[in-house]
Scaffold this motif. Structure first.
Motif, PDB file in Angstrom:
ATOM      1  N   GLN A  10       0.830  -1.207   0.000  1.00  9.61           N
ATOM      2  CA  GLN A  10       0.000   0.000   0.000  1.00  9.61           C
ATOM      3  C   GLN A  10       0.860   1.252   0.000  1.00  9.61           C
ATOM      4  O   GLN A  10       0.606   2.192  -0.756  1.00  9.61           O
ATOM      5  CB  GLN A  10      -0.936   0.003   1.209  1.00  9.61           C
ATOM      6  N   VAL A  11       1.902   1.259   0.832  1.00  9.42           N
ATOM      7  CA  VAL A  11       2.792   2.424   0.901  1.00  9.42           C
ATOM      8  C   VAL A  11       3.540   2.593  -0.425  1.00  9.42           C
ATOM      9  O   VAL A  11       3.651   3.709  -0.948  1.00  9.42           O
ATOM     10  CB  VAL A  11       3.780   2.282   2.086  1.00  9.42           C
ATOM     11  N   LYS A  12       4.030   1.485  -0.965  1.00 10.22           N
ATOM     12  CA  LYS A  12       4.720   1.525  -2.257  1.00 10.22           C
ATOM     13  C   LYS A  12       3.776   2.049  -3.339  1.00 10.22           C
ATOM     14  O   LYS A  12       4.163   2.873  -4.174  1.00 10.22           O
ATOM     15  CB  LYS A  12       5.224   0.123  -2.614  1.00 10.22           C
ATOM     16  N   GLY A  13       2.540   1.590  -3.294  1.00  9.78           N
ATOM     17  CA  GLY A  13       1.544   2.040  -4.262  1.00  9.78           C
ATOM     18  C   GLY A  13       1.236   3.516  -4.125  1.00  9.78           C
ATOM     19  O   GLY A  13       1.097   4.229  -5.130  1.00  9.78           O
ATOM     20  N   ASP A  14       1.132   3.992  -2.889  1.00 13.04           N
ATOM     21  CA  ASP A  14       0.903   5.423  -2.658  1.00 13.04           C
ATOM     22  C   ASP A  14       2.027   6.254  -3.274  1.00 13.04           C
ATOM     23  O   ASP A  14       1.776   7.273  -3.924  1.00 13.04           O
ATOM     24  CB  ASP A  14       0.823   5.733  -1.156  1.00 13.04           C
ATOM     25  N   ALA A  15       3.262   5.798  -3.043  1.00 12.69           N
ATOM     26  CA  ALA A  15       4.420   6.530  -3.563  1.00 12.69           C
ATOM     27  C   ALA A  15       4.423   6.533  -5.089  1.00 12.69           C
ATOM     28  O   ALA A  15       4.659   7.572  -5.722  1.00 12.69           O
ATOM     29  CB  ALA A  15       5.707   5.919  -3.029  1.00 12.69           C
ATOM     30  N   LYS A  16       4.169   5.381  -5.687  1.00  6.38           N
ATOM     31  CA  LYS A  16       4.152   5.300  -7.156  1.00  6.38           C
ATOM     32  C   LYS A  16       3.038   6.173  -7.737  1.00  6.38           C
ATOM     33  O   LYS A  16       3.238   6.859  -8.740  1.00  6.38           O
ATOM     34  CB  LYS A  16       3.944   3.854  -7.613  1.00  6.38           C
ATOM     35  N   GLY A  20       3.705   9.261 -10.117  1.00  7.93           N
ATOM     36  CA  GLY A  20       3.075   9.252 -11.438  1.00  7.93           C
ATOM     37  C   GLY A  20       2.222  10.479 -11.663  1.00  7.93           C
ATOM     38  O   GLY A  20       2.201  11.043 -12.765  1.00  7.93           O
ATOM     39  N   ASP A  21       1.537  10.923 -10.617  1.00  9.41           N
ATOM     40  CA  ASP A  21       0.703  12.115 -10.710  1.00  9.41           C
ATOM     41  C   ASP A  21       1.566  13.361 -10.933  1.00  9.41           C
ATOM     42  O   ASP A  21       1.261  14.184 -11.806  1.00  9.41           O
ATOM     43  CB  ASP A  21      -0.138  12.260  -9.438  1.00  9.41           C
ATOM     44  N   VAL A  22       2.649  13.469 -10.164  1.00  8.76           N
ATOM     45  CA  VAL A  22       3.529  14.638 -10.267  1.00  8.76           C
ATOM     46  C   VAL A  22       4.224  14.701 -11.629  1.00  8.76           C
ATOM     47  O   VAL A  22       4.365  15.779 -12.212  1.00  8.76           O
ATOM     48  CB  VAL A  22       4.590  14.612  -9.130  1.00  8.76           C
ATOM     49  N   THR A  23       4.609  13.537 -12.135  1.00 12.32           N
ATOM     50  CA  THR A  23       5.341  13.498 -13.414  1.00 12.32           C
ATOM     51  C   THR A  23       4.411  13.320 -14.611  1.00 12.32           C
ATOM     52  O   THR A  23       4.878  13.197 -15.743  1.00 12.32           O
ATOM     53  CB  THR A  23       6.375  12.359 -13.405  1.00 12.32           C
ATOM     54  N   ASP A  24       3.118  13.279 -14.354  1.00 10.70           N
ATOM     55  CA  ASP A  24       2.110  13.066 -15.393  1.00 10.70           C
ATOM     56  C   ASP A  24       2.353  11.749 -16.137  1.00 10.70           C
ATOM     57  O   ASP A  24       2.201  11.661 -17.345  1.00 10.70           O
ATOM     58  CB  ASP A  24       2.066  14.252 -16.371  1.00 10.70           C
ATOM     59  N   ASN A  25       2.763  10.737 -15.376  1.00 10.77           N
ATOM     60  CA  ASN A  25       3.016   9.405 -15.921  1.00 10.77           C
ATOM     61  C   ASN A  25       1.846   8.511 -15.505  1.00 10.77           C
ATOM     62  O   ASN A  25       1.807   7.965 -14.412  1.00 10.77           O
ATOM     63  CB  ASN A  25       4.342   8.870 -15.373  1.00 10.77           C
ATOM     64  N   LYS A  26       0.871   8.368 -16.383  1.00 11.88           N
ATOM     65  CA  LYS A  26      -0.352   7.619 -16.077  1.00 11.88           C
ATOM     66  C   LYS A  26      -0.065   6.147 -15.818  1.00 11.88           C
ATOM     67  O   LYS A  26      -0.718   5.509 -15.003  1.00 11.88           O
ATOM     68  CB  LYS A  26      -1.385   7.768 -17.198  1.00 11.88           C
ATOM     69  N   SER A  27       0.921   5.602 -16.524  1.00 11.33           N
ATOM     70  CA  SER A  27       1.275   4.202 -16.332  1.00 11.33           C
ATOM     71  C   SER A  27       1.764   3.960 -14.901  1.00 11.33           C
ATOM     72  O   SER A  27       1.346   3.006 -14.241  1.00 11.33           O
ATOM     73  CB  SER A  27       2.338   3.786 -17.342  1.00 11.33           C
ATOM     74  N   LEU A  28       2.659   4.804 -14.416  1.00 12.77           N
ATOM     75  CA  LEU A  28       3.177   4.681 -13.055  1.00 12.77           C
ATOM     76  C   LEU A  28       2.071   4.932 -12.036  1.00 12.77           C
ATOM     77  O   LEU A  28       1.986   4.241 -11.015  1.00 12.77           O
ATOM     78  CB  LEU A  28       4.337   5.661 -12.840  1.00 12.77           C
ATOM     79  N   GLU A  29       1.226   5.881 -12.319  1.00  9.78           N
ATOM     80  CA  GLU A  29       0.096   6.180 -11.436  1.00  9.78           C
ATOM     81  C   GLU A  29      -0.827   4.960 -11.318  1.00  9.78           C
ATOM     82  O   GLU A  29      -1.225   4.579 -10.214  1.00  9.78           O
ATOM     83  CB  GLU A  29      -0.675   7.376 -11.998  1.00  9.78           C
ATOM     84  N   ASN A  30      -1.140   4.334 -12.438  1.00  6.32           N
ATOM     85  CA  ASN A  30      -1.997   3.146 -12.431  1.00  6.32           C
ATOM     86  C   ASN A  30      -1.315   1.958 -11.757  1.00  6.32           C
ATOM     87  O   ASN A  30      -1.969   1.167 -11.069  1.00  6.32           O
ATOM     88  CB  ASN A  30      -2.422   2.781 -13.849  1.00  6.32           C
ATOM     89  N   GLU A  31       0.003   1.838 -11.959  1.00 12.62           N
ATOM     90  CA  GLU A  31       0.752   0.778 -11.295  1.00 12.62           C
ATOM     91  C   GLU A  31       0.673   0.957  -9.771  1.00 12.62           C
ATOM     92  O   GLU A  31       0.531  -0.014  -9.028  1.00 12.62           O
ATOM     93  CB  GLU A  31       2.208   0.806 -11.755  1.00 12.62           C
TER      94      GLU A  31
END
Length: 70
Positions: A10-16, A20-31
């Motif tokens: 969960q913590v790892k997911g929150d960080a990713k 992803g949100d900050v870098t506008d990387n939707k793939s990382l955000e979804n991961e």
């Protein structure tokens, strides 16, 4: 142990997700969202397993008590 694994996911997911949100990387955000969901599932399965073990021990104790009475 599964509780800890679930929390770590969960913590790892929150960080990713945040990265992803900050870098506008939707793939990382979804991961990250997927990692959070996986962590939630692990945690719930661990809780369910603990509840089943507790109930089994309770039933076993009652059976033993009944045997001891006879």
């Amino acid at each position: 142990m599964a509780d800890l694994d679930g929390k770590l996911d969960q913590v790892k997911g929150d960080a990713k997700e945040a990265l992803g949100d900050v870098t506008d990387n939707k793939s990382l955000e979804n991961e990250g969202k997927a990692d959070q969901l996986g962590g939630d599932i692990k945690e719930k399965l661990s809780e369910a397993g603990d509840a089943i073990k507790d109930k089994a021990n309770e039933v076993a104790g009652k059976i033993q008590d009944a045997r001891d009475e006879n």
